[in-house]
Design an enzyme around this catalytic site. Structure first.
Site, mmCIF file in Angstrom:
data_model
loop_
_atom_site.group_PDB
_atom_site.id
_atom_site.type_symbol
_atom_site.label_atom_id
_atom_site.label_comp_id
_atom_site.label_asym_id
_atom_site.label_seq_id
_atom_site.Cartn_x
_atom_site.Cartn_y
_atom_site.Cartn_z
ATOM 1 C CG LEU A 32 34.498 -1.912 -24.127
ATOM 2 C CD1 LEU A 32 33.786 -2.120 -25.457
ATOM 3 C CD2 LEU A 32 36.002 -1.762 -24.341
ATOM 4 N N GLY A 35 36.053 6.443 -23.105
ATOM 5 C CA GLY A 35 37.397 6.562 -23.684
ATOM 6 C C GLY A 35 37.596 5.543 -24.807
ATOM 7 C CG HIS A 36 37.687 1.376 -23.965
ATOM 8 N ND1 HIS A 36 37.215 1.259 -22.677
ATOM 9 C CD2 HIS A 36 38.964 0.918 -23.940
ATOM 10 C CE1 HIS A 36 38.160 0.743 -21.908
ATOM 11 N NE2 HIS A 36 39.225 0.531 -22.635
ATOM 12 C CD GLN A 60 48.225 -5.734 -20.423
ATOM 13 O OE1 GLN A 60 48.199 -6.165 -21.571
ATOM 14 N NE2 GLN A 60 47.853 -4.493 -20.142
ATOM 15 C CG ASP A 149 47.072 3.320 -20.611
ATOM 16 O OD1 ASP A 149 47.341 3.280 -19.404
ATOM 17 O OD2 ASP A 149 45.939 3.048 -21.057
ATOM 18 C CD GLN A 152 49.019 0.202 -23.376
ATOM 19 O OE1 GLN A 152 48.980 -0.641 -22.525
ATOM 20 N NE2 GLN A 152 47.910 0.697 -23.919
HETATM 21 O O1 PAF Z 1 45.547 -0.505 -22.842
HETATM 22 C C1 PAF Z 1 45.051 -1.656 -22.761
HETATM 23 O O2 PAF Z 1 43.859 -1.829 -22.609
HETATM 24 C C2 PAF Z 1 45.982 -2.864 -22.857
HETATM 25 O O3 PAF Z 1 47.216 -2.601 -22.261
HETATM 26 C C3 PAF Z 1 46.162 -3.364 -24.302
HETATM 27 C C4 PAF Z 1 46.841 -2.331 -25.189
HETATM 28 C C5 PAF Z 1 44.815 -3.753 -24.891
HETATM 29 C C6 PAF Z 1 47.064 -4.610 -24.302
HETATM 30 O O4 PAF Z 1 46.530 -5.634 -23.517
#
Ligand code: PAF
Length: 285
Positions: A32, A35-36, A60, A149, A152
């Site tokens: 982390l 940003g998180h 992924q 992202d 995403q």
């Molecule tokens: O952005 C991320 O950290 C990952 O792609 C996620 C959304 C947690 C899915 O594994």
């Protein structure tokens, strides 16, 4: 903050939390950074309880990607989340997420194609699949994702819309603006891979993107501005550029007149072995 690694106790605790009001989910892969934590704070402002998840999702990562090297620092992450007032951490092991016999894949066509989807085949199937599972496991009222992202986020929204998800429904999937270092580099867990020299070269990316955006707003064509951007990255120390493209923010369709319609600039480029991505709105500063 309680940490759960198995689904049954997670579900009964979530039911109790839900009685206090809206539940927000912040999905992460750990390692982390600010940003998180910004996502967690945005979640806290909107919900009675915040649930974070940490799961380094093998589905992924491509065969030659950094799954094994991806930073794992659970104790440090737990302390950070606890200090932010997160109520519960869902940190399943891979076998809990994908038990023996697991056979289902979610594939979102269109928005998954091109950009990172072209350079990382199967990546967005892995993201859509795990995020759908996380949504079903936690059943949050809202979920927050970083706009760094952007593709995403578009994939997840498309999936939620197409599968008629209700927890959360598509309108409760919240994008939070990218958090940047003082020199403009977008925060990312992968920045930790950069040497000191690469880290200072990496700041070329946001600088060159701003230059390309200014050029497009000044009437330069997309082709000219992106060529100028690629040249700036190469002379700034980047080893290669996966893509530098202008797309519609929602459909991700290619845009040729960015000064006259909604548009974003998307870039992925490599510095040494590290792949960095960023995106910015094409709009006057
Ligand atoms: O952005 C991320 O950290 C990952 O792609 C996620 C959304 C947690 C899915 O594994």
């Amino acid at each position: 903050m309680q940490t759960f690694t198995r689904l049954d106790p997670l579900r009964s605790t979530l039911d109790a939390l839900r009685a206090d009001g809206p539940l927000a989910l912040v999905p992460t892969m750990g390692a982390l950074h600010e940003g998180h934590l910004t996502l967690v704070r945005a979640a806290k402002a909107r919900a009675a309880h915040v649930v974070a998840s940490i799961f380094v999702n093998p589905r992924q990562f491509g065969a030659n990607e950094d799954l094994d090297a991806y930073p794992r620092q659970l104790a440090r992450d737990q302390a950070l989340l606890e200090a932010e007032g997160v109520s519960l951490l869902w940190a399943p092991e891979a076998a809990a997420m994908y038990p023996a016999g697991y056979a289902t894949n979610i594939s979102v066509s269109g928005v998954s194609d091109g950009l990172c989807g072209a350079a990382r085949p199967g990546h967005f199937d892995g993201v859509a699949t795990v995020v759908c599972k996380l949504f079903n496991q936690v059943q949050p009222d809202l979920a927050l994702f970083g706009e760094k992202d952007w593709q995403q986020l578009a994939v997840i929204r498309r999936m939620a819309r197409d599968l008629d998800l209700t927890r959360p429904h598509v309108g409760a999937i919240v994008g939070v603006p990218t958090v940047r270092e003082a020199d403009g580099l977008a925060m990312s867990s992968r920045n930790a891979y950069l040497s000191a020299e690469q880290r200072s070269q990496a700041a070329t990316l946001p600088r060159a993107m701003k230059g390309a955006i200014a050029a497009m707003l000044d009437g330069r064509s997309v082709a000219e501005a992106t060529a100028q951007l690629v040249a700036a990255l190469t002379s700034g120390g980047f080893s290669s550029v996966d893509y530098a493209e202008v797309r519609d923010p929602d459909s991700l369709a290619a845009v040729t007149e960015p000064a006259c319609q909604p548009a974003r600039l998307f870039v992925a480029a490599r510095i040494g072995g590290t792949r960095l991505i960023d995106n910015m709105a094409i709009a006057p500063a």
